[in-house]
Write an enzyme that holds these catalytic residues in place. Sequence first.
Site, PDB file in Angstrom:
ATOM      1  N   ASP A  38      70.700  13.588  42.446  1.00  0.00           N
ATOM      2  CA  ASP A  38      69.344  13.776  42.720  1.00  0.00           C
ATOM      3  C   ASP A  38      69.554  15.345  42.103  1.00  0.00           C
ATOM      4  OD1 ASP A  38      66.654  13.068  44.562  1.00  0.00           O
ATOM      5  OD2 ASP A  38      66.726  15.184  43.841  1.00  0.00           O
ATOM      6  N   ASP A  60      71.046  15.982  36.833  1.00  0.00           N
ATOM      7  CA  ASP A  60      70.104  16.047  36.399  1.00  0.00           C
ATOM      8  C   ASP A  60      70.288  14.740  35.197  1.00  0.00           C
ATOM      9  OD1 ASP A  60      67.820  16.123  34.500  1.00  0.00           O
ATOM     10  OD2 ASP A  60      67.824  18.279  34.117  1.00  0.00           O
ATOM     11  N   VAL A  61      69.339  13.795  35.483  1.00  0.00           N
ATOM     12  CA  VAL A  61      69.942  12.769  34.491  1.00  0.00           C
ATOM     13  C   VAL A  61      69.334  12.941  32.957  1.00  0.00           C
ATOM     14  CG1 VAL A  61      69.630  11.078  36.174  1.00  0.00           C
ATOM     15  CG2 VAL A  61      67.742  11.435  34.947  1.00  0.00           C
ATOM     16  N   ASN A  87      66.246   5.129  39.019  1.00  0.00           N
ATOM     17  CA  ASN A  87      64.987   5.485  39.678  1.00  0.00           C
ATOM     18  C   ASN A  87      64.448   6.931  39.428  1.00  0.00           C
ATOM     19  OD1 ASN A  87      63.007   5.493  42.208  1.00  0.00           O
ATOM     20  ND2 ASN A  87      64.331   7.431  42.664  1.00  0.00           N
ATOM     21  N   TYR A 153      53.627   9.712  30.840  1.00  0.00           N
ATOM     22  CA  TYR A 153      54.083   8.846  31.820  1.00  0.00           C
ATOM     23  C   TYR A 153      54.038   7.425  31.439  1.00  0.00           C
ATOM     24  CZ  TYR A 153      54.502   7.203  36.569  1.00  0.00           C
ATOM     25  OH  TYR A 153      55.188   6.037  37.974  1.00  0.00           O
ATOM     26  N   LYS A 157      56.875   4.688  30.848  1.00  0.00           N
ATOM     27  CA  LYS A 157      57.023   3.264  31.617  1.00  0.00           C
ATOM     28  C   LYS A 157      57.130   2.102  30.652  1.00  0.00           C
ATOM     29  CE  LYS A 157      58.037   5.406  35.380  1.00  0.00           C
ATOM     30  NZ  LYS A 157      59.140   5.494  36.007  1.00  0.00           N
ATOM     31  N   ALA A 196      45.457  14.426  43.894  1.00  0.00           N
ATOM     32  CA  ALA A 196      44.773  15.847  43.565  1.00  0.00           C
ATOM     33  C   ALA A 196      44.794  16.234  42.508  1.00  0.00           C
ATOM     34  CB  ALA A 196      45.638  16.904  44.479  1.00  0.00           C
TER      35      ALA A 196
END
Length: 258
Positions: A38, A60-61, A87, A153, A157, A196
């Site tokens: 992580d 950091d991937v 993930n 995003y 994906k 939000a």
Amino acid sequence: MSESLKGKRVLVTAGANGIGLAIARRFLESGAEVHACDVDAEACRAAQGIHPRLSVSVADVSSEEQVLALFAQLSEKWSGLDALVNNAGVSGPTSRLEDTTLDAWRNTLDVNLTGTFLCARSAVPLLRAAGGGSIVNISSVAGRLGFSLRTPYSASKFGLAGLTQTWAMELGPSNIRVNSVLPGVVAGERVERIIAARAAAAGVTNDEMRAQLVSGVSLRRMTSPEDVANQVAFLCSDAGAMISGQSISVCGNVEHLG
């Protein structure tokens, strides 16, 4: 299912909190050996404090150097790898296309897409050394449905679907299965931040935006991190031995994202 996971060696990226920690916990409960990386050092310490059997490291991937160091560490720790759960991901900006900066676009794809590539590339030799195994890419329903105001995003994906199908074909002869899991509206801090941001962009309250998101789910409720973890464990178990190249939604049937 759980019995077949006992003793398996599993790496979960971004595994120190949220969905990643739920996945790591599910494997630990099944008797697997689990390592979580992580970017959040504090979260790593907290996760290991809660789960002493969980080994952790900061990585950091999106950094090739850090991914190579992570897998060098795993190669010393284990002689092979049975499952990689990609993930790690970021939400990216909530903005109109014309307001989305190139830096925001690149940062989102660097983590969500390039990070998945880097980890899978380094994992393959260890998976082959184990005689095969499983790669599970954590995608999103935004990888099968358009998602307004979330260009980077959604693009990242959708890209995972192509990687999943391509790698399943390429790695299948080595007995390596590759699948994607597509969570929907997952309860937790991350979705509350998204709610939000979208509420502010739409000029509505958070409660109104939350109701709007859930109204697009056939089951009219959010997905839990444990729902996602159960599907990942299934795909990595003997019960999922003939499943590869698939993008499987765990979302209560999200009908639209708006």
